[in-house]
Scaffold this motif. Structure first.
Motif, PDB file in Angstrom:
ATOM      1  N   TRP A  40     -19.966   2.343 -31.633  1.00 46.49           N
ATOM      2  CA  TRP A  40     -20.681   1.963 -30.406  1.00 46.49           C
ATOM      3  C   TRP A  40     -19.981   0.797 -29.707  1.00 46.49           C
ATOM      4  O   TRP A  40     -19.854   0.780 -28.486  1.00 46.49           O
ATOM      5  N   ALA A  41     -19.519  -0.180 -30.480  1.00 53.14           N
ATOM      6  CA  ALA A  41     -18.818  -1.331 -29.887  1.00 53.14           C
ATOM      7  C   ALA A  41     -17.537  -0.870 -29.192  1.00 53.14           C
ATOM      8  O   ALA A  41     -17.210  -1.349 -28.101  1.00 53.14           O
ATOM      9  N   CYS A  42     -16.827   0.056 -29.798  1.00 51.99           N
ATOM     10  CA  CYS A  42     -15.609   0.585 -29.192  1.00 51.99           C
ATOM     11  C   CYS A  42     -15.942   1.270 -27.872  1.00 51.99           C
ATOM     12  O   CYS A  42     -15.249   1.066 -26.867  1.00 51.99           O
ATOM     13  N   TYR A  43     -17.009   2.058 -27.861  1.00 56.51           N
ATOM     14  CA  TYR A  43     -17.412   2.755 -26.641  1.00 56.51           C
ATOM     15  C   TYR A  43     -17.783   1.758 -25.538  1.00 56.51           C
ATOM     16  O   TYR A  43     -17.375   1.912 -24.384  1.00 56.51           O
ATOM     17  N   VAL A  44     -18.534   0.723 -25.885  1.00 55.99           N
ATOM     18  CA  VAL A  44     -18.919  -0.286 -24.896  1.00 55.99           C
ATOM     19  C   VAL A  44     -17.685  -0.976 -24.331  1.00 55.99           C
ATOM     20  O   VAL A  44     -17.585  -1.223 -23.138  1.00 55.99           O
ATOM     21  N   HIS A  45     -16.724  -1.265 -25.194  1.00 55.71           N
ATOM     22  CA  HIS A  45     -15.527  -1.998 -24.789  1.00 55.71           C
ATOM     23  C   HIS A  45     -14.596  -1.159 -23.909  1.00 55.71           C
ATOM     24  O   HIS A  45     -13.978  -1.684 -22.983  1.00 55.71           O
ATOM     25  N   THR A  46     -14.506   0.152 -24.198  1.00 65.24           N
ATOM     26  CA  THR A  46     -13.522   0.990 -23.515  1.00 65.24           C
ATOM     27  C   THR A  46     -14.122   2.011 -22.556  1.00 65.24           C
ATOM     28  O   THR A  46     -13.418   2.508 -21.680  1.00 65.24           O
ATOM     29  N   GLY A  47     -15.387   2.395 -22.767  1.00 59.98           N
ATOM     30  CA  GLY A  47     -15.992   3.466 -21.984  1.00 59.98           C
ATOM     31  C   GLY A  47     -15.495   4.838 -22.406  1.00 59.98           C
ATOM     32  O   GLY A  47     -15.738   5.829 -21.732  1.00 59.98           O
TER      33      GLY A  47
ATOM     34  N   ARG B 113      -6.811  -4.675 -28.741  1.00 61.83           N
ATOM     35  CA  ARG B 113      -6.491  -3.278 -28.453  1.00 61.83           C
ATOM     36  C   ARG B 113      -4.980  -3.137 -28.397  1.00 61.83           C
ATOM     37  O   ARG B 113      -4.284  -3.968 -27.816  1.00 61.83           O
ATOM     38  N   ASP B 114      -4.495  -2.077 -29.023  1.00 59.64           N
ATOM     39  CA  ASP B 114      -3.076  -1.759 -29.039  1.00 59.64           C
ATOM     40  C   ASP B 114      -2.959  -0.298 -28.625  1.00 59.64           C
ATOM     41  O   ASP B 114      -3.084   0.602 -29.455  1.00 59.64           O
ATOM     42  N   GLY B 115      -2.768  -0.053 -27.318  1.00 56.25           N
ATOM     43  CA  GLY B 115      -2.739   1.317 -26.811  1.00 56.25           C
ATOM     44  C   GLY B 115      -4.071   1.994 -27.066  1.00 56.25           C
ATOM     45  O   GLY B 115      -5.122   1.456 -26.719  1.00 56.25           O
ATOM     46  N   PRO B 116      -4.064   3.142 -27.769  1.00 50.62           N
ATOM     47  CA  PRO B 116      -5.320   3.840 -28.028  1.00 50.62           C
ATOM     48  C   PRO B 116      -6.088   3.297 -29.231  1.00 50.62           C
ATOM     49  O   PRO B 116      -7.162   3.778 -29.556  1.00 50.62           O
ATOM     50  N   LYS B 117      -5.557   2.277 -29.881  1.00 51.46           N
ATOM     51  CA  LYS B 117      -6.211   1.709 -31.061  1.00 51.46           C
ATOM     52  C   LYS B 117      -7.015   0.470 -30.689  1.00 51.46           C
ATOM     53  O   LYS B 117      -6.505  -0.446 -30.045  1.00 51.46           O
ATOM     54  N   VAL B 118      -8.277   0.458 -31.115  1.00 55.25           N
ATOM     55  CA  VAL B 118      -9.168  -0.668 -30.859  1.00 55.25           C
ATOM     56  C   VAL B 118      -9.517  -1.283 -32.218  1.00 55.25           C
ATOM     57  O   VAL B 118      -9.936  -0.579 -33.133  1.00 55.25           O
ATOM     58  N   HIS B 119      -9.355  -2.604 -32.334  1.00 53.36           N
ATOM     59  CA  HIS B 119      -9.584  -3.320 -33.584  1.00 53.36           C
ATOM     60  C   HIS B 119     -10.872  -4.137 -33.474  1.00 53.36           C
ATOM     61  O   HIS B 119     -11.132  -4.763 -32.440  1.00 53.36           O
TER      62      HIS B 119
END
Length: 155
Positions: free
Chosen positions: A70-77, A109-115
């Motif tokens: 969920w956090a990844c979705y909020v951060h990136t959409g 974030r590193d390209g498509p990778k979210v940490h």
């Protein structure tokens, strides 16, 4: 200001967040713009006991995995899948009739990778589980193909 996150997932059967799963947890997730934190609360249920009165570790890890999604979705959409997670059990998390809180922050974030980093805290503020995770963003058509794929039938 903390606001509830609208559910981005079309399938309501998810064990953790799905409103259509009668056996699920029905979690709701929130995001606080001021702290850049995504969070949820959960009242541990006796049916998920491990040893003694401790909430089973798999449920604890699943809570943080779901929260990070969920956090990844909020951060990136965008939708993403878990690619790496590391957990550290710090203290037992007892089923005590009080809610626990899970919180997560995106660290980069590193390209498509979210940490991300996350923690699970008991009702008195003791950190019981911490995690780091990496999620991989997928284009919408790829995400749909992954979640709709049928497993091979063995025979």
């Amino acid at each position: 200001m903390k606001r509830e996150i609208a559910r981005p997932y079309p399938d309501g059967r998810c064990f953790y967040c799905g409103p259509d799963n009668p056996q699920g947890l029905g979690l709701r997730f929130y995001h606080d713009e001021a702290t850049a934190e995504t969070s949820t609360e959960y009242l541990p249920e006796e049916r998920f006991v491990g040893q003694g009165d401790i909430l089973h570790g798999a449920i604890q890890m699943g809570l943080l995995d779901e929260l990070m999604g969920w956090a990844c979705y909020v951060h990136t959409g965008e939708m993403a899948v878990t690619t790496d997670m590391r957990f550290k059990f710090r203290r037992p998390l007892y089923i005590a009739g009080t809610p626990v809180r899970a919180a997560c922050r995106v660290t980069g974030r590193d390209g498509p990778k979210v940490h991300m980093v996350a923690e699970l805290v008991d009702a008195v503020g003791v950190v019981c589980l911490t995690a780091t995770g990496t999620y991989h963003i997928l284009p919408p058509e790829r995400f749909e193909a992954v979640v709709r794929a049928k497993p091979p039938v063995s025979g």
